[in-house]
Design a protein around this motif. Structure first.
Motif, mmCIF file in Angstrom:
data_model
loop_
_atom_site.group_PDB
_atom_site.id
_atom_site.type_symbol
_atom_site.label_atom_id
_atom_site.label_comp_id
_atom_site.label_asym_id
_atom_site.label_seq_id
_atom_site.Cartn_x
_atom_site.Cartn_y
_atom_site.Cartn_z
ATOM 1 N N TYR A 48 0.834 -1.204 0.000
ATOM 2 C CA TYR A 48 0.000 0.000 0.000
ATOM 3 C C TYR A 48 0.865 1.249 0.000
ATOM 4 C CZ TYR A 48 -3.817 3.120 1.453
ATOM 5 O OH TYR A 48 -4.751 4.118 1.530
ATOM 6 N N ALA A 49 1.864 1.291 0.868
ATOM 7 C CA ALA A 49 2.743 2.458 0.931
ATOM 8 C C ALA A 49 3.495 2.662 -0.378
ATOM 9 C CB ALA A 49 3.729 2.306 2.089
ATOM 10 N N THR A 90 -0.899 3.820 7.861
ATOM 11 C CA THR A 90 0.053 3.799 6.743
ATOM 12 C C THR A 90 -0.255 4.919 5.767
ATOM 13 O OG1 THR A 90 0.285 1.398 6.933
ATOM 14 C CG2 THR A 90 0.961 2.402 4.847
ATOM 15 N N ARG A 91 -1.514 5.087 5.459
ATOM 16 C CA ARG A 91 -1.906 6.154 4.524
ATOM 17 C C ARG A 91 -1.525 7.528 5.081
ATOM 18 N NH1 ARG A 91 -6.418 9.570 2.952
ATOM 19 N NH2 ARG A 91 -6.474 9.643 0.665
ATOM 20 N N ALA A 157 -5.070 4.721 -7.568
ATOM 21 C CA ALA A 157 -4.227 3.605 -7.144
ATOM 22 C C ALA A 157 -4.659 3.081 -5.779
ATOM 23 C CB ALA A 157 -2.762 4.048 -7.101
ATOM 24 N N GLU A 158 -4.944 3.993 -4.855
ATOM 25 C CA GLU A 158 -5.373 3.565 -3.523
ATOM 26 C C GLU A 158 -6.685 2.791 -3.585
ATOM 27 O OE1 GLU A 158 -4.308 6.264 -0.016
ATOM 28 O OE2 GLU A 158 -4.774 7.664 -1.624
ATOM 29 N N ALA A 159 -7.636 3.302 -4.366
ATOM 30 C CA ALA A 159 -8.937 2.634 -4.463
ATOM 31 C C ALA A 159 -8.797 1.239 -5.055
ATOM 32 C CB ALA A 159 -9.898 3.476 -5.314
ATOM 33 N N ASP A 169 -13.910 -4.239 1.458
ATOM 34 C CA ASP A 169 -15.171 -3.813 0.860
ATOM 35 C C ASP A 169 -15.170 -2.297 0.686
ATOM 36 O OD1 ASP A 169 -15.798 -2.678 3.355
ATOM 37 O OD2 ASP A 169 -16.862 -4.478 4.001
ATOM 38 N N THR A 170 -16.186 -1.788 -0.014
ATOM 39 C CA THR A 170 -16.221 -0.366 -0.331
ATOM 40 C C THR A 170 -16.326 0.493 0.924
ATOM 41 O OG1 THR A 170 -17.244 -0.815 -2.467
ATOM 42 C CG2 THR A 170 -17.468 1.415 -1.629
ATOM 43 N N LYS A 171 -17.120 0.056 1.887
ATOM 44 C CA LYS A 171 -17.281 0.840 3.113
ATOM 45 C C LYS A 171 -15.953 0.986 3.846
ATOM 46 C CE LYS A 171 -19.764 0.979 7.514
ATOM 47 N NZ LYS A 171 -20.740 0.295 8.393
ATOM 48 N N SER A 172 -15.220 -0.116 3.994
ATOM 49 C CA SER A 172 -13.928 -0.058 4.683
ATOM 50 C C SER A 172 -12.947 0.803 3.913
ATOM 51 C CB SER A 172 -13.365 -1.473 4.856
ATOM 52 O OG SER A 172 -14.196 -2.257 5.679
ATOM 53 N N THR A 173 -12.944 0.667 2.587
ATOM 54 C CA THR A 173 -12.057 1.480 1.752
ATOM 55 C C THR A 173 -12.367 2.963 1.923
ATOM 56 O OG1 THR A 173 -11.839 -0.297 0.136
ATOM 57 C CG2 THR A 173 -11.290 1.922 -0.612
#
Length: 209
Positions: A48-49, A90-91, A157-159, A169-173
């Motif tokens: 992710y990073a 991390t984000r 990229a993150e999505a 899932d979309t909610k967590s994202t």
């Protein structure tokens, strides 16, 4: 860390119950449990990073674990919640790196191909279900796909990484990115369309969760 990152194409925790137990141990101050959680989550935090900051990913993740170690005793939740927490930290650390980079280049002309993609008005292709992910280039390995994802604008990229590769899932994202589910769906759609063009597969396979 590279050997941990080569654990195959299933990047999300395969045994949520084990992660739940490890996180419970971490909350009790069990160092062995913390090491187990680290081994489980560190590879995907690095991926992710890397999508956000490239070669500075290891530094970002090191800072992430330092913050987690400071805050973990106050954490309340199960393994899935801890995973979202770790990705969100991390984000935030990666965004700090990007801000420092921007400050360093304020007086330097930035090439247009490095600027964020302009936000288009309206969702592409009309209606898009927030929980629909289209996987481009299904014949590619996860390593190759992650490499391609790293060439997308950061928001896309993150999505794509969180929804498709890390299987959130979309909610967590949306919670991790601090965005509405509709905005996540739009970024996901744009990113996947670009990935499809990159691998010369204009069609994409729909995967519904």
């Amino acid at each position: 860390m590279s050997d941990a990152a080569d654990g195959g194409d299933r990047l999300h925790p395969e045994h949520p119950g084990d992660l739940n137990a490890a996180v419970l141990g971490v909350r009790r101050g069990d160092e062995a449990a913390f090491r187990a959680v680290y081994r489980r989550l560190n590879p995907e935090l690095l991926r992710y990073a890397a999508v956000i900051v490239g070669q500075d990913a290891e530094d970002v993740v090191a800072e992430t674990w330092l913050q987690i170690a400071r805050d973990v005793l106050r954490f309340e939740g199960d393994g899935a919640s801890f995973r979202r927490f770790a990705l969100a930290v991390t984000r935030n650390r990666a965004r700090d790196v990007l801000r420092r980079r921007r400050r360093r280049v304020q007086e330097i002309t930035v090439p247009t191909d490095e600027l964020p993609e302009p936000r288009a008005s309206g969702a592409p292709g009309g209606e898009a279900a927030p929980d629909t992910a289209e996987v481009a280039g299904a014949e590619l390995s996860t390593r190759e796909i992650v490499s391609l994802i790293g060439t997308l604008p950061v928001s896309q990229a993150e999505a794509v990484l969180l929804r498709v590769v890390l299987d959130l899932d979309t909610k967590s994202t949306a919670e991790i990115l601090g965005k509405r589910p509709g905005a996540v769906a739009m970024a996901l759609s744009r990113g996947l369309r670009k990935l499809a063009r990159m691998v010369e597969r204009p069609e994409a396979t729909a995967v519904r969760r």
